[in-house]
Design a protein around this motif. Sequence first.
Motif, PDB file in Angstrom:
ATOM      1  N   ILE A 297      29.048   2.133  25.840  1.00 33.37           N
ATOM      2  CA  ILE A 297      30.447   2.527  25.977  1.00 33.37           C
ATOM      3  C   ILE A 297      30.724   2.632  27.477  1.00 33.37           C
ATOM      4  N   MET A 298      31.571   1.765  27.979  1.00 31.23           N
ATOM      5  CA  MET A 298      31.856   1.710  29.413  1.00 31.23           C
ATOM      6  C   MET A 298      32.879   2.763  29.831  1.00 31.23           C
ATOM      7  N   GLN A 299      33.800   3.082  28.923  1.00 33.67           N
ATOM      8  CA  GLN A 299      34.835   4.071  29.214  1.00 33.67           C
ATOM      9  C   GLN A 299      35.207   4.756  27.906  1.00 33.67           C
ATOM     10  N   ALA A 300      35.148   6.080  27.903  1.00 32.01           N
ATOM     11  CA  ALA A 300      35.486   6.867  26.711  1.00 32.01           C
ATOM     12  C   ALA A 300      36.975   6.728  26.386  1.00 32.01           C
ATOM     13  N   PRO A 301      37.357   6.980  25.139  1.00 31.46           N
ATOM     14  CA  PRO A 301      38.771   6.904  24.773  1.00 31.46           C
ATOM     15  C   PRO A 301      39.624   7.833  25.635  1.00 31.46           C
ATOM     16  N   ALA A 302      40.771   7.327  26.059  1.00 32.19           N
ATOM     17  CA  ALA A 302      41.702   8.100  26.879  1.00 32.19           C
ATOM     18  C   ALA A 302      43.117   7.586  26.628  1.00 32.19           C
ATOM     19  N   ASN A 303      44.093   8.460  26.787  1.00 34.60           N
ATOM     20  CA  ASN A 303      45.492   8.065  26.679  1.00 34.60           C
ATOM     21  C   ASN A 303      45.914   7.391  27.972  1.00 34.60           C
ATOM     22  N   MET A 304      46.544   6.233  27.856  1.00 31.30           N
ATOM     23  CA  MET A 304      46.989   5.469  29.012  1.00 31.30           C
ATOM     24  C   MET A 304      48.488   5.691  29.219  1.00 31.30           C
ATOM     25  N   PRO A 305      48.945   5.589  30.463  1.00 28.04           N
ATOM     26  CA  PRO A 305      50.365   5.834  30.747  1.00 28.04           C
ATOM     27  C   PRO A 305      51.311   4.843  30.071  1.00 28.04           C
ATOM     28  N   TRP A 306      50.827   3.705  29.610  1.00 28.87           N
ATOM     29  CA  TRP A 306      51.674   2.716  28.941  1.00 28.87           C
ATOM     30  C   TRP A 306      51.767   2.938  27.435  1.00 28.87           C
ATOM     31  N   GLY A 307      51.224   4.098  26.954  1.00 29.44           N
ATOM     32  CA  GLY A 307      51.425   4.473  25.556  1.00 29.44           C
ATOM     33  C   GLY A 307      50.358   4.017  24.583  1.00 29.44           C
ATOM     34  N   GLU A 308      49.167   3.756  25.062  1.00 29.61           N
ATOM     35  CA  GLU A 308      48.067   3.379  24.178  1.00 29.61           C
ATOM     36  C   GLU A 308      46.869   4.272  24.430  1.00 29.61           C
ATOM     37  N   ARG A 309      46.088   4.478  23.390  1.00 23.91           N
ATOM     38  CA  ARG A 309      44.786   5.130  23.521  1.00 23.91           C
ATOM     39  C   ARG A 309      43.784   3.997  23.643  1.00 23.91           C
ATOM     40  N   GLN A 310      42.926   4.065  24.668  1.00 24.41           N
ATOM     41  CA  GLN A 310      42.084   2.918  24.994  1.00 24.41           C
ATOM     42  C   GLN A 310      40.681   3.362  25.390  1.00 24.41           C
ATOM     43  N   ALA A 311      39.710   2.542  25.046  1.00 23.02           N
ATOM     44  CA  ALA A 311      38.317   2.726  25.463  1.00 23.02           C
ATOM     45  C   ALA A 311      37.764   1.349  25.782  1.00 23.02           C
ATOM     46  N   TYR A 312      36.621   1.319  26.478  1.00 17.12           N
ATOM     47  CA  TYR A 312      35.946   0.055  26.774  1.00 17.12           C
ATOM     48  C   TYR A 312      34.509   0.118  26.282  1.00 17.12           C
ATOM     49  N   VAL A 313      34.075  -0.974  25.651  1.00 17.83           N
ATOM     50  CA  VAL A 313      32.682  -1.147  25.249  1.00 17.83           C
ATOM     51  C   VAL A 313      32.198  -2.447  25.887  1.00 17.83           C
ATOM     52  N   ALA A 314      30.907  -2.496  26.221  1.00 16.19           N
ATOM     53  CA  ALA A 314      30.337  -3.705  26.816  1.00 16.19           C
ATOM     54  C   ALA A 314      29.802  -4.607  25.710  1.00 16.19           C
TER      55      ALA A 314
ATOM     56  N   PRO B 188      27.271  -7.823  24.572  1.00 16.17           N
ATOM     57  CA  PRO B 188      25.864  -7.995  24.961  1.00 16.17           C
ATOM     58  C   PRO B 188      25.633  -8.601  26.339  1.00 16.17           C
ATOM     59  N   ASP B 189      26.623  -9.303  26.901  1.00 12.78           N
ATOM     60  CA  ASP B 189      26.498  -9.853  28.244  1.00 12.78           C
ATOM     61  C   ASP B 189      27.205  -8.977  29.285  1.00 12.78           C
ATOM     62  N   ARG B 190      27.557  -7.759  28.904  1.00 14.99           N
ATOM     63  CA  ARG B 190      28.222  -6.758  29.748  1.00 14.99           C
ATOM     64  C   ARG B 190      29.644  -7.134  30.145  1.00 14.99           C
ATOM     65  N   ASN B 191      30.303  -7.937  29.333  1.00 13.73           N
ATOM     66  CA  ASN B 191      31.718  -8.197  29.536  1.00 13.73           C
ATOM     67  C   ASN B 191      32.500  -7.049  28.903  1.00 13.73           C
ATOM     68  N   PRO B 192      33.567  -6.559  29.553  1.00 14.08           N
ATOM     69  CA  PRO B 192      34.311  -5.430  29.016  1.00 14.08           C
ATOM     70  C   PRO B 192      35.208  -5.845  27.853  1.00 14.08           C
ATOM     71  N   VAL B 193      35.139  -5.060  26.774  1.00 12.97           N
ATOM     72  CA  VAL B 193      35.991  -5.263  25.620  1.00 12.97           C
ATOM     73  C   VAL B 193      36.790  -3.983  25.434  1.00 12.97           C
ATOM     74  N   ALA B 194      38.113  -4.090  25.618  1.00 11.66           N
ATOM     75  CA  ALA B 194      38.995  -2.936  25.442  1.00 11.66           C
ATOM     76  C   ALA B 194      39.317  -2.762  23.966  1.00 11.66           C
ATOM     77  N   LEU B 195      39.221  -1.532  23.500  1.00 10.89           N
ATOM     78  CA  LEU B 195      39.630  -1.172  22.147  1.00 10.89           C
ATOM     79  C   LEU B 195      40.843  -0.265  22.306  1.00 10.89           C
ATOM     80  N   ALA B 196      41.944  -0.592  21.645  1.00  8.63           N
ATOM     81  CA  ALA B 196      43.161   0.175  21.882  1.00  8.63           C
ATOM     82  C   ALA B 196      43.985   0.316  20.603  1.00  8.63           C
ATOM     83  N   THR B 197      44.786   1.372  20.598  1.00  2.00           N
ATOM     84  CA  THR B 197      45.754   1.589  19.531  1.00  2.00           C
ATOM     85  C   THR B 197      46.960   2.289  20.152  1.00  2.00           C
ATOM     86  N   PRO B 198      48.162   1.978  19.664  1.00  2.00           N
ATOM     87  CA  PRO B 198      49.333   2.691  20.177  1.00  2.00           C
ATOM     88  C   PRO B 198      49.222   4.192  19.870  1.00  2.00           C
ATOM     89  N   ILE B 199      49.733   5.002  20.800  1.00  2.00           N
ATOM     90  CA  ILE B 199      49.720   6.455  20.586  1.00  2.00           C
ATOM     91  C   ILE B 199      50.831   6.805  19.630  1.00  2.00           C
TER      92      ILE B 199
END
Length: 131
Positions: A101-118, A120-131
């Motif tokens: 997990i590269m970044q824990a879930p957090a509320n973003m100023p653009w109105g989404e809750r977002q986290a990042y997971v790496a 297997p090649d360490r490319n960032p994959v954002a997981l998001a849902t509207p707040i």
Amino acid sequence: MSPSGTRRRAFPVLYVSNVRRSVAFYTKLGYEPVYQFPLEGDPHYVGLELGGESSLGIADYNWPEAQLGVTVGTAPRFELFVYVEDVEAEVAKMREAGYEIMQAPANMPWGERQAYVADPDRNPVALATPI
């Protein structure tokens, strides 16, 4: 539809160091394999789909060098943004499966809750849902 009757669409092809390992990662996010080449043995390419809305190709990183004379660089080579139903649940599932997990879930100023997971090649994959 194009004049030939074929539906026009585009999708990214990700160059990865281990096709099977990357397919396992993306199937954890809900993608389903729909095509593999070659059909038997270790795949060099796998096509994935997510609910008919999203497609992804997973290809061995040697492909562009063999076909185009272009060498793939080091990670990160892309960022993929995936909308999910529940960011916390997806992060917990990915953490339990052993993914970074590269970044824990957090509320973003653009109105989404977002986290990042790496992936297997360490490319960032954002997981998001509207707040």
